[in-house]
Scaffold this active site. Structure first.
Site, PDB file in Angstrom:
ATOM      1  N   ALA A   2       8.296  -2.724  10.320  1.00  0.00           N
ATOM      2  CA  ALA A   2       8.910  -3.684   9.392  1.00  0.00           C
ATOM      3  C   ALA A   2       8.376  -3.491   7.975  1.00  0.00           C
ATOM      4  O   ALA A   2       9.106  -3.636   6.999  1.00  0.00           O
ATOM      5  CB  ALA A   2       8.665  -5.111   9.863  1.00  0.00           C
ATOM      6  N   ASP A   3       7.086  -3.185   7.874  1.00  0.00           N
ATOM      7  CA  ASP A   3       6.480  -3.000   6.550  1.00  0.00           C
ATOM      8  C   ASP A   3       7.034  -1.745   5.877  1.00  0.00           C
ATOM      9  O   ASP A   3       7.245  -1.711   4.665  1.00  0.00           O
ATOM     10  CB  ASP A   3       4.957  -2.861   6.668  1.00  0.00           C
ATOM     11  CG  ASP A   3       4.273  -4.188   7.001  1.00  0.00           C
ATOM     12  OD1 ASP A   3       3.037  -4.187   7.201  1.00  0.00           O
ATOM     13  OD2 ASP A   3       4.970  -5.220   7.064  1.00  0.00           O
TER      14      ASP A   3
END
Lengths: 395, 413
Positions: A162-163
């Site tokens: 996600a990052d």
């Protein structure tokens, strides 16, 4: 030429860990002057300048220490904003607001500032104050639920995907704002939600769901835009060695059967086309897997690719480091840190223009640029710098 | 609350929009299958004019696996192609190639995902097109890039994830790897391509010239692995699959009465133990030995089992709410229907209509809100092949009806 895309762009970077730093690393890689604002109390873990993680994700940046708890530090930050083009942060929304650095305040100092506010869920909404790391966002987005064995509990990605995604969207949005400002002279405020970014990458699944597909048949539409069979990982010779194989059409199917000496299977009507192979997938997997188990993964992939079948060994970090394609394309770069010595990292995947090796700087040590920046950018006297250091405002 | 403004008119008061018309006036020709059609979507959402060039029988992502979508295109096709225009063109025929070269000579961006060398052989190499249109940005997204001994290898989302390193760290140890849900490797390629294209546009402002962009799906995946390459290059440690437990053991998944919960139990261990203890469920964890991180690591099974026994007594919602109030980064493992009804996403008007299907169908919007004075219009649904043939060939290029009939009859359009 192509590494100067962002030459002249100055970024005040309050971001931390991965989502923000991966975005600002890209800007720095392509010539931006990225000023990373750190604090001694919070420079640990992934934000510890002396650790390899920091070294990889923060190359080409400068570091200043500013204790944003102190009003004089916040005033100094606003002074810096006047000299910057972009400000980026990935705190919970209230943090920047509490520091008096919201968009309205920044605009007072610099009318055309671009402010990128990254957060887990966005600047608004019932969850805006929620705490989140990568796995938190994976869980909320549906990605963890979808990353599971057919009969088993949810597993999720083995890294902070996600990052990575948020960082790419942030870089894209900042680049768009920079492009726009060149035409309009106007700055921008951008509210980027990592949660929304990840859900957006599950769009087709959400659309299929609403069409009335139940969970079981979702696996049909989730795999790939075009259906394929076989489509999965097959065990190969050795410990934890796997080959990914995808067969989209009849020619590839026949080629696979030849490579694996399964000619009789290639003639079997139970496996005649993708639909039939999907109906008999368990047996298909077993029959193919019995043969792949006798082969080495890289050699099998080579043989299959030679015959036009999409395939690859499942590569781990060691495999990647020696991958002939990556090596030949100069994917790995060597950086030299004055104290810690040489280290390798990857150059990222944006290849623009003539393909020469970049000349990049290692990640900064904590506060290495404080003096230089406050003297040269803000014109502070040596006395003022010394006084502010003594009082712990800068460091 | 900020409003979304979907009109094309300048508004006097800036409003938040997910569709800032930043790339208005930029024309993109997209010769891409699903390796790069999401890139076209990212650009069209910024207001670019993205024209899909499809073979007269449609592109490879159109076939849909079942009846509902078969006449519309697959879910991916619908999602990726809203607001794009579509023309049909067989550019492998000489007449078609000539038309494409003419179209691209008037464009800002060519976005393509053909196997390396394909367009070169047809006479559409970057160097050739650049002569006619020095401002052209030529963006290629391929499996392994334009160079290197394996550039001719084939890929797809599964293979890109395998050769790029995602698969080796996802799933259970001693079992086959897991592919991330959806088509993440393909999307990483598109995200890099869109970013590279906007960067090239910025560069063009300064130089007046376009540039070549070479995106490899393998590199797009391999450059986004967080800790994996870092740990290998610094310590030689080869990251392995750990199931739902993240690599440093700080997070894992536990069962609740109604599903699963992602937890980070070690950050505020004392507070967590107190919480469990208030319900008489702390069990052995009350022992001060567990305050040490190393002890928790070597007694992980006890930790996991004890916590799970407690969480099984609760719903995900109960624990999620209380945990977040205490600043724990916990979250329910949501199913897709739960994502659609998320209070956070709905409060922020994140889902937008998917036109051209059923009236009530929704799709995710872009994940960013820009505070700007010009929004871009949400024009249309994803196109049927050749929907804009007349617009482009007749109105913009000036072909006569007779010429268009002739070209159609030989399968060029």
């Amino acid at each position: 030429m192509s590494f100067d895309v962002f030459a002249g762009l100055r970024v005040l970077d309050f971001s931390r860990v991965l989502a923000g730093p991966s975005a600002t690393r890209l800007l720095a890689d392509f010539g931006a002057d990225v000023i990373k604002v750190q604090a001694r109390k919070t420079s640990g873990g992934a934000e510890d300048n002396e650790q390899p993680y920091f070294a990889a994700w923060n190359r080409n940046k400068r570091s200043i220490v500013l204790d944003m708890q102190l009003p004089e530090a916040r005033r100094a930050a606003l002074d810096l904003v006047r000299k910057c083009d972009v400000v980026i942060e990935n705190f919970a929304p209230r943090v920047l607001d509490n520091w008096g650095l919201d968009y309205a305040a920044l605009r007072q100092e610099n009318q055309s500032i671009i402010l990128m506010r990254m957060s887990a869920g966005g600047q608004t909404g019932p969850w805006r104050n929620h705490v989140a790391f990568g796995p938190t966002v994976h869980a909320l987005s549906g990605l963890t639920h979808l990353t599971a064995y057919p009969e088993g509990p949810p597993i999720g990605p083995g890294f902070a995907y996600a990052d990575v995604v948020a960082g790419l969207y942030a870089a894209l949005a900042i680049a768009a704002a920079v492009y726009s400002r060149a035409h309009t002279g106007q700055g921008q405020c951008i509210d980027l939600s990592e949660y929304e970014a990840l859900v957006g990458l599950l769009g087709p699944s959400l659309i299929a769901l609403q069409a009335g597909e139940n969970e079981i048949s979702l696996t049909k539409v989730l795999a790939e835009p075009a259906p394929a069979a076989p489509y999965g990982y097959f065990r190969c010779q050795g410990s934890d060695q796997w080959c990914a194989i995808a067969v989209f059409d009849d020619a590839q199917w026949q080629a696979l059967c030849e490579v694996l000496h399964l000619e009789h299977v290639g003639r079997d009507t139970r496996f005649a086309n993708v639909a039939a192979r999907n109906r008999n997938s368990a047996e298909l997997h077993s029959v193919v897997g019995a043969r792949t188990a006798e082969r080495r993964a890289s050699e099998l992939a080579l043989h299959l690719q030679d015959r036009g079948v999409p395939s690859s060994a499942v590569k781990d970090a060691r495999d990647l480091s020696g991958d002939p394609q990556l090596v030949e394309r100069g994917f790995f770069v060597r950086l030299k840190h004055p104290a810690r010595g040489e280290y390798l990292c990857d150059r990222g995947a944006v290849r623009l223009g003539c393909d020469r090796a970049p000349q990049w700087m290692p990640a900064p040590s904590l506060g290495q640029d404080t003096d230089h920046l406050f003297r040269n950018l803000l014109g502070w006297s040596p006395d003022k710098i010394a006084a502010f250091r003594r009082r712990g405002i800068i460091g | 609350m900020f409003e979304n403004d979907h009109t094309t008119q300048d508004v006097e008061v800036p409003a938040w929009t997910r569709y800032p018309a930043i790339l208005q006036g930029i024309r993109v020709f997209e010769l891409a299958d699903d390796s790069a059609s999401f890139c076209g979507k990212l650009l069209v959402d910024f207001g670019a004019d993205v024209i899909k060039v499809e073979k007269p029988r449609g592109d490879s992502s159109r076939p849909a696996p079942d009846d509902f979508f078969s006449s519309l295109g697959s879910p991916s096709y619908l999602y990726h192609n809203c607001n794009k225009r579509s023309i049909t063109l067989d550019f492998e025929q000489a007449a078609g190639l000539e038309i494409l070269v003419e179209l691209v000579s008037r464009a800002d961006v060519l976005l393509e995902s053909c196997p390396p060398g394909t367009l070169d052989k047809l006479g559409m190499a970057y160097e050739v097109l650049r002569d006619r249109n020095p401002r052209l940005i030529y963006a290629s997204v391929t499996a392994f890039g334009q160079t290197g001994r394996y550039r001719h290898w084939k890929s797809c989302d599964l293979v890109a994830g395998a050769c790029g390193g995602q698969a080796s760290v996802t799933g259970l140890p001693n079992r086959e790897p897991l592919k991330l849900g959806g088509t993440q490797a393909l999307y990483l390629g598109s995200l890099h391509a869109a970013l590279g294209i906007v960067m090239a546009l910025i560069q063009r402002n300064a130089t007046g010239r376009g540039d070549r962009l070479d995106i490899s799906l393998q590199e797009a995946v391999a450059s986004g692995l967080d800790h994996v390459l870092v740990r290998y290059f610094s310590t030689g440690a080869v990251a392995a699959r750990c199931g739902s437990r993240n690599w440093n053991g700080l997070s894992f998944i536990v069962p609740c009465s109604d599903g699963w919960l992602q937890i980070f139990p070690f950050q505020q261990w004392g507070t967590l133990v107190d919480w469990m203890n208030a319900e008489d469920m702390a069990g052995p964890l009350i022992d001060p030995l567990y305050k040490e991180a190393e002890y928790r690591r070597t007694h992980f099974e006890v930790v996991e089992q004890t916590i799970s026994r407690w969480t099984r007594m609760h719903t995900r919602a109960e624990l999620f709410e209380t945990a977040q109030l205490m600043g724990f980064p916990w979250a329910p493992v949501c199913t897709l229907p739960e994502v659609l009804t998320s209070p956070q996403l709905n409060e922020r008007d994140f889902f937008v209509p998917l036109k051209g299907v059923r009236d009530s169908m929704l799709q995710p919007g872009p994940p960013y809100l820009f505070l700007t004075s010009v929004a871009s219009a949400q024009r249309s649904s994803s196109p049927t092949p050749g929907r804009e043939n007349m617009q482009v060939y007749r109105d913009e290029l000036g072909f006569s009806d007779a010429e268009l009939e002739r070209l159609a009859s030989i399968g060029v359009i």
